[in-house]
Design a protein around this motif. Structure first.
Motif: not given
Length: 184
Positions: A58-67, A81-94
């Motif tokens: 959904y963040v990709a869709a909101l940003r108009g990313e074609a892929d 958990v640490s891998e997930l926390a880092a990935a989630q933080a990244g998408v949350d910040e986006r």
């Protein structure tokens, strides 16, 4: 209150709740993270990876990313958990950066959601509201699942009231946020 400032606060509330949940879970072993549990998604790993995969799409869709649809299809679940926390933080910040750039009229703009077999069109504000609700819903399930472990479920339903800054000062520092970013 206007809708856009409310949505901005809610997007940050989601980030704050994810930060608290993931910080509490850091002591879980990989086995505990993946352990079968009774819920719609039958483990903490599956529940939290579902949130992450949907957020990425959904963040990709909101940003108009074609892929956006390719990002959905190629999602690889996080194993720890640490891998997930880092990935989630990244998408949350986006998500936060996206909503911080919006103007109120843009909430009514129609965006395209590539579903692979068709393109769904929805107003931007509706997609944002849906994504926030989706996170709250499934994060609540993860919170309940956490109660079945040795980890005490953290406080997640922070009201984010200006007068309650003292309740989140450590989290705000960890996230690098200031109170004026929450309330203007």
């Amino acid at each position: 209150m206007e809708l856009l400032p409310f949505l901005r606060t809610q997007v940050r509330a989601n980030r704050l709740a994810n930060h608290r949940l993931h910080a509490a879970m850091v002591t879980l072993t990989r086995a505990e993270f993946h352990a079968p549990r009774v819920s719609y998604f039958p483990s903490l790993a599956k529940t939290l990876n579902h949130i992450l995969a949907v957020d990425i799409y959904y963040v990709a869709a909101l940003r108009g990313e074609a892929d956006m649809e390719a990002q959905w299809r190629s999602f690889t679940p996080c194993d720890t958990v640490s891998e997930l926390a880092a990935a989630q933080a990244g998408v949350d910040e986006r998500f936060i950066r996206f909503i911080e750039t919006l103007s109120a009229p843009q909430l009514d703009e129609v965006i395209a959601l590539d579903r692979g077999h068709h393109v769904q069109r929805e107003r931007c504000g509706h997609v944002i509201a849906h994504l926030i609700n989706h996170q709250v819903h499934h994060r609540g399930q993860a919170h309940a699942l956490l109660a079945g472990t040795a980890v005490a479920p953290p406080q997640l339903d922070e009201f984010l009231m200006p007068s309650e800054a003292h309740l989140r000062s450590a989290d705000m520092a960890a996230l690098g946020w200031r109170e004026d970013q929450l309330f203007g």
